[in-house]
Motif scaffolding. Structure first.
Motif, short mmCIF file in Angstrom:
data_model
loop_
_atom_site.label_atom_id
_atom_site.label_comp_id
_atom_site.label_asym_id
_atom_site.label_seq_id
_atom_site.Cartn_x
_atom_site.Cartn_y
_atom_site.Cartn_z
N THR A 101 18.22 -57.07 17.66
CA THR A 101 17.35 -55.90 17.45
C THR A 101 16.54 -55.59 18.70
N ARG A 102 15.98 -56.63 19.31
CA ARG A 102 15.18 -56.42 20.52
C ARG A 102 16.04 -55.92 21.68
N SER A 103 17.24 -56.44 21.78
CA SER A 103 18.15 -55.98 22.84
C SER A 103 18.50 -54.52 22.62
N MET A 104 18.70 -54.14 21.37
CA MET A 104 19.02 -52.76 21.04
C MET A 104 17.86 -51.83 21.41
N LEU A 105 16.65 -52.27 21.14
CA LEU A 105 15.47 -51.45 21.45
C LEU A 105 15.35 -51.20 22.95
N GLU A 106 15.71 -52.23 23.74
CA GLU A 106 15.61 -52.09 25.19
C GLU A 106 16.60 -51.07 25.73
N GLN A 107 17.67 -50.79 24.99
CA GLN A 107 18.70 -49.87 25.46
C GLN A 107 18.52 -48.45 24.95
N LEU A 108 17.51 -48.23 24.11
CA LEU A 108 17.30 -46.89 23.57
C LEU A 108 16.74 -45.95 24.63
N PRO A 109 17.09 -44.68 24.58
CA PRO A 109 16.53 -43.71 25.53
C PRO A 109 15.01 -43.63 25.41
N GLU A 110 14.36 -43.23 26.49
CA GLU A 110 12.90 -43.18 26.51
C GLU A 110 12.34 -42.17 25.51
N ASN A 111 13.13 -41.17 25.16
CA ASN A 111 12.65 -40.13 24.25
C ASN A 111 12.87 -40.50 22.78
N THR A 112 13.06 -41.81 22.50
CA THR A 112 13.30 -42.27 21.13
C THR A 112 12.01 -42.80 20.51
N GLN A 113 11.68 -42.28 19.36
CA GLN A 113 10.55 -42.80 18.58
C GLN A 113 11.09 -43.84 17.60
N VAL A 114 10.43 -45.00 17.53
CA VAL A 114 10.91 -46.08 16.68
C VAL A 114 9.83 -46.47 15.68
N ALA A 115 10.22 -46.50 14.42
CA ALA A 115 9.35 -47.02 13.36
C ALA A 115 9.93 -48.36 12.91
N MET A 116 9.12 -49.42 12.92
CA MET A 116 9.59 -50.76 12.58
C MET A 116 8.87 -51.26 11.34
N ILE A 117 9.64 -51.59 10.30
CA ILE A 117 9.08 -52.13 9.07
C ILE A 117 9.50 -53.59 8.95
N HIS A 118 8.53 -54.50 8.96
CA HIS A 118 8.84 -55.93 8.91
C HIS A 118 8.75 -56.51 7.50
N ASN A 119 7.98 -55.85 6.64
CA ASN A 119 7.82 -56.35 5.27
C ASN A 119 8.23 -55.25 4.30
N PRO A 120 9.51 -55.20 3.93
CA PRO A 120 10.00 -54.08 3.12
C PRO A 120 9.82 -54.25 1.61
N THR A 134 10.17 -31.45 14.43
CA THR A 134 9.42 -31.19 15.66
C THR A 134 9.91 -32.08 16.80
N ASN A 135 10.13 -33.35 16.46
CA ASN A 135 10.59 -34.30 17.48
C ASN A 135 11.99 -33.92 17.97
N ASN A 136 12.84 -33.46 17.06
CA ASN A 136 14.20 -33.06 17.44
C ASN A 136 14.18 -31.83 18.34
N LYS A 137 13.31 -30.86 18.04
CA LYS A 137 13.23 -29.65 18.85
C LYS A 137 12.77 -29.95 20.27
N SER A 138 11.98 -31.01 20.42
CA SER A 138 11.49 -31.38 21.75
C SER A 138 12.48 -32.29 22.48
N GLY A 139 13.66 -32.52 21.86
CA GLY A 139 14.69 -33.33 22.50
C GLY A 139 14.59 -34.81 22.20
N GLY A 140 13.78 -35.18 21.23
CA GLY A 140 13.59 -36.59 20.91
C GLY A 140 14.49 -37.07 19.79
N HIS A 141 14.53 -38.39 19.64
CA HIS A 141 15.28 -39.04 18.56
C HIS A 141 14.32 -39.93 17.78
N THR A 142 14.63 -40.13 16.51
CA THR A 142 13.79 -40.98 15.67
C THR A 142 14.65 -42.02 14.95
N ILE A 143 14.24 -43.28 15.07
CA ILE A 143 14.97 -44.38 14.47
C ILE A 143 14.01 -45.23 13.63
#
Length: 305
Positions: A60-79, A118-127
């Motif tokens: 997971t951490r390796s994957m995060l390091e490879q994401l584009p800079e315009n990616t917003q990430v929400a992380m849930i540790h206790n689901p 809004t994030n998509n219109k600005s060219g961003g991604h959300t994960i």
């Protein structure tokens, strides 16, 4: 206390996650490739499963390091959350403001939808990444599926990575979750390390800690694999205890006897017993196969003679 004795700069086998000690085996690299491919598709879900301690956090951490800079990430540790609590947690992770006292499923879904658009219109991604996802209730998983309905004509506006133990695969086989299962674009089940990878793992961590000499004998490293089943977290526990034990005996090399003793001192007894049972079963199957082969050859020779 043993660091200077072995010429180490720091503890090489701490169980605390440390990116500096990142070791990507061939299996980890393959898992990372599958997840990266999945996130590059238009689907809503990517799935990573594996037993406790096999390295899912590393992936997971390796994957995060490879994401584009315009990616917003929400992380849930206790689901272990309700549907409303999950949506609220997503809002918190993405810094979305909402009325805490009057929050409903609809109101939170609406503001998440607006944020994604809004994030998509600005060219961003959300994960959205959910760890320990096997703890998610079926109705909460269904709520996640509904979030992936937020889309344009070309792509989903929210991609979700589910990370969990093997029970997550069984959960997703339930009939009421079949629609979600069909939206998984990439999945990978992470297996423990092989014996060769175990040897490379131990040498890698020793090298990062500042020691390039052979502290562990080959027999010792093979014993580590046999007694831990190749699970990295358990390997760390055994190797750490073995270094302490070797230092206490003022020996320069960690031998297999020290590994065996360390395993019984640091690993759960039920795990050690289960590993031994697997080894016994494998030996029995091997002997059975050899016996059957020799028996068949004997019959064949009797017909020839």
């Amino acid at each position: 206390m043993y660091l200077s004795y072995f010429g180490l700069n720091e503890k090489p086998f701490s169980i605390s996650p440390n990116p500096h000690y990142l070791f990507l085996s061939e299996r980890h690299k393959e898992a990372l490739a599958h997840l990266t491919y999945g996130l590059g598709e238009d689907g809503g879900f990517v799935l990573l499963t594996g037993e406790v301690g096999t390295g899912k956090t590393t992936i997971t951490r390796s994957m995060l390091e490879q994401l584009p800079e315009n990616t917003q990430v929400a992380m849930i540790h206790n689901p272990a959350l309700s549907e409303l609590e999950l949506l609220a947690s997503i809002c918190d992770e993405l810094n979305i403001s909402y009325d805490v006292n009057n929050a409903t499923l609809k109101s939170l879904t609406d503001i998440i939808k607006k944020h994604l658009e809004t994030n998509n219109k600005s060219g961003g991604h959300t994960i959205l990444i959910i760890d320990e996802a096997q703890l998610l209730a079926p109705n909460v998983l269904e709520q996640l599926r509904l979030l992936t309905n937020i889309e344009t004509d070309h792509k989903k506006l929210l991609q979700i990575v589910l990370v969990g133990q093997p029970e997550l695969q069984d959960l997703l086989k339930r009939n009421e979750l079949r629609q979600l299962a069909q939206r998984i674009t990439a999945r990978y089940h992470l297996l423990p390390l092989t014996q060769g990878q175990t040897v490379a793992y131990i040498k890698h961590r020793l090298h990062i800690a500042g020691c390039n000499k052979g502290i562990f004998s080959m027999d010792a490293m093979q014993a580590v694999h046999q007694l831990t089943g190749g699970v990295p977290r358990l390997m760390n526990l055994v190797c750490e205890r073995a270094l302490v034990g070797t230092f206490a005996k003022q020996q320069s090399i960690v031998d297999s006897d020290t590994i065996k003793k360390s395993a019984h001192e640091s690993l759960p007894m039920d795990f050690v017993a289960s590993v031994n049972e697997v080894k016994k079963a494998s030996s029995f199957l091997l002997y059975s196969f050899v016996f059957a082969t020799l028996f068949a050859v004997g019959i064949g020779l009797s017909f020839i003679l």
